[in-house]
Design a protein around this motif. Structure first.
Motif, PDB file in Angstrom:
ATOM      1  N   LYS A 141      25.078   4.379  -8.032  1.00 45.41           N
ATOM      2  CA  LYS A 141      23.863   4.802  -8.713  1.00 45.41           C
ATOM      3  C   LYS A 141      22.902   5.399  -7.703  1.00 45.41           C
ATOM      4  CE  LYS A 141      23.612   1.670 -12.618  1.00 45.41           C
ATOM      5  NZ  LYS A 141      22.783   0.685 -13.294  1.00 45.41           N
ATOM      6  N   GLY A 142      22.144   6.343  -8.150  1.00 44.94           N
ATOM      7  CA  GLY A 142      21.126   6.935  -7.307  1.00 44.94           C
ATOM      8  C   GLY A 142      19.743   6.469  -7.727  1.00 44.94           C
ATOM      9  N   THR A 143      18.800   6.631  -6.821  1.00 41.70           N
ATOM     10  CA  THR A 143      17.415   6.299  -7.076  1.00 41.70           C
ATOM     11  C   THR A 143      16.548   7.306  -6.342  1.00 41.70           C
ATOM     12  OG1 THR A 143      17.958   3.944  -7.147  1.00 41.70           O
ATOM     13  CG2 THR A 143      15.650   4.500  -6.865  1.00 41.70           C
ATOM     14  N   GLY A 144      15.453   7.653  -6.938  1.00 42.59           N
ATOM     15  CA  GLY A 144      14.532   8.565  -6.279  1.00 42.59           C
ATOM     16  C   GLY A 144      13.184   7.914  -6.064  1.00 42.59           C
ATOM     17  N   THR A 145      12.466   8.388  -5.059  1.00 37.11           N
ATOM     18  CA  THR A 145      11.073   7.993  -4.876  1.00 37.11           C
ATOM     19  C   THR A 145      10.257   9.281  -4.834  1.00 37.11           C
ATOM     20  OG1 THR A 145      11.375   7.908  -2.475  1.00 37.11           O
ATOM     21  CG2 THR A 145      11.500   5.823  -3.661  1.00 37.11           C
ATOM     22  N   LEU A 146       9.234   9.323  -5.659  1.00 34.92           N
ATOM     23  CA  LEU A 146       8.410  10.507  -5.835  1.00 34.92           C
ATOM     24  C   LEU A 146       6.956  10.169  -5.542  1.00 34.92           C
ATOM     25  CD1 LEU A 146       8.322  13.481  -6.898  1.00 34.92           C
ATOM     26  CD2 LEU A 146       7.855  12.498  -9.159  1.00 34.92           C
ATOM     27  N   TYR A 147       6.317  10.985  -4.702  1.00 36.37           N
ATOM     28  CA  TYR A 147       4.889  10.820  -4.431  1.00 36.37           C
ATOM     29  C   TYR A 147       4.149  10.943  -5.756  1.00 36.37           C
ATOM     30  CZ  TYR A 147       0.289  11.634  -2.380  1.00 36.37           C
ATOM     31  OH  TYR A 147      -1.040  11.549  -2.041  1.00 36.37           O
ATOM     32  N   GLU A 178       0.828  -1.195   0.000  1.00 36.00           N
ATOM     33  CA  GLU A 178       0.000   0.000   0.000  1.00 36.00           C
ATOM     34  C   GLU A 178       0.868   1.252   0.000  1.00 36.00           C
ATOM     35  OE1 GLU A 178      -2.546  -0.414   3.372  1.00 36.00           O
ATOM     36  OE2 GLU A 178      -3.785  -1.934   2.410  1.00 36.00           O
ATOM     37  N   THR A 179       1.936   1.251   0.768  1.00 36.59           N
ATOM     38  CA  THR A 179       2.840   2.400   0.816  1.00 36.59           C
ATOM     39  C   THR A 179       3.532   2.573  -0.521  1.00 36.59           C
ATOM     40  OG1 THR A 179       3.181   2.069   3.166  1.00 36.59           O
ATOM     41  CG2 THR A 179       4.809   3.376   2.013  1.00 36.59           C
ATOM     42  N   ASP A 180       3.987   1.481  -1.122  1.00 35.31           N
ATOM     43  CA  ASP A 180       4.702   1.549  -2.390  1.00 35.31           C
ATOM     44  C   ASP A 180       3.815   2.070  -3.516  1.00 35.31           C
ATOM     45  OD1 ASP A 180       6.731  -1.427  -1.853  1.00 35.31           O
ATOM     46  OD2 ASP A 180       6.953   0.626  -1.145  1.00 35.31           O
ATOM     47  N   ASP A 181       2.495   1.839  -3.438  1.00 33.75           N
ATOM     48  CA  ASP A 181       1.586   2.310  -4.472  1.00 33.75           C
ATOM     49  C   ASP A 181       1.514   3.826  -4.534  1.00 33.75           C
ATOM     50  OD1 ASP A 181       1.033  -0.293  -5.148  1.00 33.75           O
ATOM     51  OD2 ASP A 181      -0.898  -0.364  -4.119  1.00 33.75           O
ATOM     52  N   LYS A 182       1.911   4.489  -3.494  1.00 28.75           N
ATOM     53  CA  LYS A 182       1.850   5.947  -3.459  1.00 28.75           C
ATOM     54  C   LYS A 182       3.060   6.597  -4.126  1.00 28.75           C
ATOM     55  CE  LYS A 182      -1.053   6.583   0.550  1.00 28.75           C
ATOM     56  NZ  LYS A 182      -2.217   7.097  -0.129  1.00 28.75           N
ATOM     57  N   TYR A 183       4.063   5.811  -4.468  1.00 27.52           N
ATOM     58  CA  TYR A 183       5.317   6.376  -4.949  1.00 27.52           C
ATOM     59  C   TYR A 183       5.746   5.786  -6.283  1.00 27.52           C
ATOM     60  CZ  TYR A 183       5.477   8.285  -0.324  1.00 27.52           C
ATOM     61  OH  TYR A 183       5.149   8.982   0.806  1.00 27.52           O
ATOM     62  N   ILE A 184       6.458   6.618  -7.021  1.00 25.66           N
ATOM     63  CA  ILE A 184       7.065   6.203  -8.278  1.00 25.66           C
ATOM     64  C   ILE A 184       8.556   6.044  -8.009  1.00 25.66           C
ATOM     65  CG2 ILE A 184       7.580   6.900 -10.642  1.00 25.66           C
ATOM     66  CD1 ILE A 184       5.124   8.803 -10.412  1.00 25.66           C
ATOM     67  N   SER A 219      -0.571  11.500  -9.729  1.00 23.63           N
ATOM     68  CA  SER A 219      -1.521  11.024 -10.733  1.00 23.63           C
ATOM     69  C   SER A 219      -2.420   9.907 -10.189  1.00 23.63           C
ATOM     70  CB  SER A 219      -0.794  10.538 -11.991  1.00 23.63           C
ATOM     71  OG  SER A 219      -0.058   9.358 -11.722  1.00 23.63           O
ATOM     72  N   LYS A 220      -1.976   9.199  -9.161  1.00 24.43           N
ATOM     73  CA  LYS A 220      -2.758   8.087  -8.598  1.00 24.43           C
ATOM     74  C   LYS A 220      -3.259   8.362  -7.191  1.00 24.43           C
ATOM     75  CE  LYS A 220      -0.286   4.514 -11.131  1.00 24.43           C
ATOM     76  NZ  LYS A 220       0.586   3.346 -11.008  1.00 24.43           N
ATOM     77  N   ASN A 221      -2.803   9.444  -6.578  1.00 27.27           N
ATOM     78  CA  ASN A 221      -3.139   9.729  -5.180  1.00 27.27           C
ATOM     79  C   ASN A 221      -3.602  11.166  -5.041  1.00 27.27           C
ATOM     80  OD1 ASN A 221      -1.985   7.178  -3.871  1.00 27.27           O
ATOM     81  ND2 ASN A 221      -0.288   7.927  -5.100  1.00 27.27           N
ATOM     82  N   HIS A 222      -4.260  11.430  -3.938  1.00 29.96           N
ATOM     83  CA  HIS A 222      -4.726  12.782  -3.669  1.00 29.96           C
ATOM     84  C   HIS A 222      -4.028  13.269  -2.407  1.00 29.96           C
ATOM     85  CE1 HIS A 222      -7.467  16.104  -2.797  1.00 29.96           C
ATOM     86  NE2 HIS A 222      -7.619  16.126  -4.114  1.00 29.96           N
ATOM     87  N   LEU A 223      -3.047  14.131  -2.581  1.00 27.09           N
ATOM     88  CA  LEU A 223      -2.205  14.582  -1.478  1.00 27.09           C
ATOM     89  C   LEU A 223      -3.016  15.242  -0.372  1.00 27.09           C
ATOM     90  CD1 LEU A 223       0.606  14.875  -0.272  1.00 27.09           C
ATOM     91  CD2 LEU A 223       0.899  16.960  -1.636  1.00 27.09           C
ATOM     92  N   ILE A 277       4.463  12.835   5.443  1.00 29.39           N
ATOM     93  CA  ILE A 277       4.240  12.174   4.160  1.00 29.39           C
ATOM     94  C   ILE A 277       5.409  12.555   3.276  1.00 29.39           C
ATOM     95  CG2 ILE A 277       2.766  12.017   2.115  1.00 29.39           C
ATOM     96  CD1 ILE A 277       0.433  12.949   3.977  1.00 29.39           C
ATOM     97  N   GLN A 278       6.156  11.579   2.852  1.00 24.92           N
ATOM     98  CA  GLN A 278       7.313  11.873   2.004  1.00 24.92           C
ATOM     99  C   GLN A 278       6.840  12.290   0.616  1.00 24.92           C
ATOM    100  OE1 GLN A 278      10.975   9.570   2.455  1.00 24.92           O
ATOM    101  NE2 GLN A 278      10.735   9.039   0.293  1.00 24.92           N
ATOM    102  N   LEU A 279       7.439  13.342   0.092  1.00 26.95           N
ATOM    103  CA  LEU A 279       7.131  13.802  -1.256  1.00 26.95           C
ATOM    104  C   LEU A 279       8.191  13.322  -2.249  1.00 26.95           C
ATOM    105  CD1 LEU A 279       6.040  17.481  -0.485  1.00 26.95           C
ATOM    106  CD2 LEU A 279       4.583  15.463  -0.827  1.00 26.95           C
ATOM    107  N   TRP A 280       9.458  13.569  -1.935  1.00 30.27           N
ATOM    108  CA  TRP A 280      10.570  13.216  -2.827  1.00 30.27           C
ATOM    109  C   TRP A 280      11.780  12.864  -1.986  1.00 30.27           C
ATOM    110  CZ3 TRP A 280      12.674  11.610  -7.091  1.00 30.27           C
ATOM    111  CH2 TRP A 280      13.976  11.952  -7.429  1.00 30.27           C
ATOM    112  N   TYR A 281      12.460  11.802  -2.375  1.00 28.50           N
ATOM    113  CA  TYR A 281      13.717  11.458  -1.738  1.00 28.50           C
ATOM    114  C   TYR A 281      14.658  10.931  -2.807  1.00 28.50           C
ATOM    115  CZ  TYR A 281      17.222   9.246   1.200  1.00 28.50           C
ATOM    116  OH  TYR A 281      18.408   8.877   1.775  1.00 28.50           O
ATOM    117  N   TYR A 282      15.852  11.526  -2.874  1.00 25.70           N
ATOM    118  CA  TYR A 282      16.858  11.097  -3.831  1.00 25.70           C
ATOM    119  C   TYR A 282      17.988  10.441  -3.070  1.00 25.70           C
ATOM    120  CZ  TYR A 282      20.324  11.508  -7.648  1.00 25.70           C
ATOM    121  OH  TYR A 282      21.262  11.259  -8.605  1.00 25.70           O
ATOM    122  N   PHE A 283      17.982   9.108  -3.092  1.00 26.52           N
ATOM    123  CA  PHE A 283      19.021   8.341  -2.417  1.00 26.52           C
ATOM    124  C   PHE A 283      20.200   8.216  -3.360  1.00 26.52           C
ATOM    125  CE2 PHE A 283      21.059   4.193  -1.747  1.00 26.52           C
ATOM    126  CZ  PHE A 283      21.565   4.416  -0.484  1.00 26.52           C
TER     127      PHE A 283
END
Length: 153
Positions: free
Chosen positions: A126-132, A16-22, A135-139, A115-121
């Motif tokens: 290599k880096g990876t980002g997770t973005l809220y 469920e948490t992963d569905d909120k992020y790209i 398009s699929k959620n209502h902030l 609520i995390q919006l963006w994180y660039y690890f």
């Protein structure tokens, strides 16, 4: 048996948490993404202002004073004074909607809810980002859900 049920529940919760992020691979972290992140943070700031005004008196009735909802930014855990979304493509940059009130904690980076919006690890190679995913959620609804949890505590 308990462990199997626990694992089933935890897997569902993680999903469920992963569905909120790209998940954004480093090859896609560019100026176009930066524009999306800046937009997301601006939308978040507008919702924060609106919802802080809407929920302030409700929260105060629960003896929780000085509700604060804001977009919090840090790089590698350090909240720098002039940090803005313009630095969002720097490694270890993180932005989140933070919710807090007086008396919750004395720690600068501890919040009642966030609520995390963006994180660039950055990683080593290599880096990876997770973005809220707007398009699929209502902030706004997600923030209100956290505020309702706070009211029910």
């Amino acid at each position: 048996m308990f462990d199997k049920l626990k694992n089933l529940f935890m897997d569902k919760q993680d999903q469920e948490t992963d569905d909120k992020y790209i998940l954004v691979p480093e090859s896609e972290i560019n100026e176009n993404l930066k524009r999306d992140i800046v937009n997301l943070e601006e939308v978040g700031e507008a919702y924060c202002k609106s919802l802080q005004h809407k929920y302030r008196s409700k929260i105060e009735r629960e003896d929780k004073q000085n509700l604060k909802i804001w977009v919090c930014r840090d790089i590698d855990g350090d909240q720098l004074p002039n940090l803005s979304s313009e630095q969002c493509l720097e490694r270890e940059y993180r932005s989140q909607i933070a919710i807090n009130f007086d008396g919750f904690t004395d720690e600068e980076d501890a919040y009642v809810h966030y609520i995390q919006l963006w994180y660039y690890f950055g990683g080593y190679f290599k880096g990876t980002g997770t973005l809220y995913d707007l398009s699929k959620n209502h902030l706004e609804a997600d923030i209100e859900e956290k505020l309702e949890e706070l009211l029910n505590q």
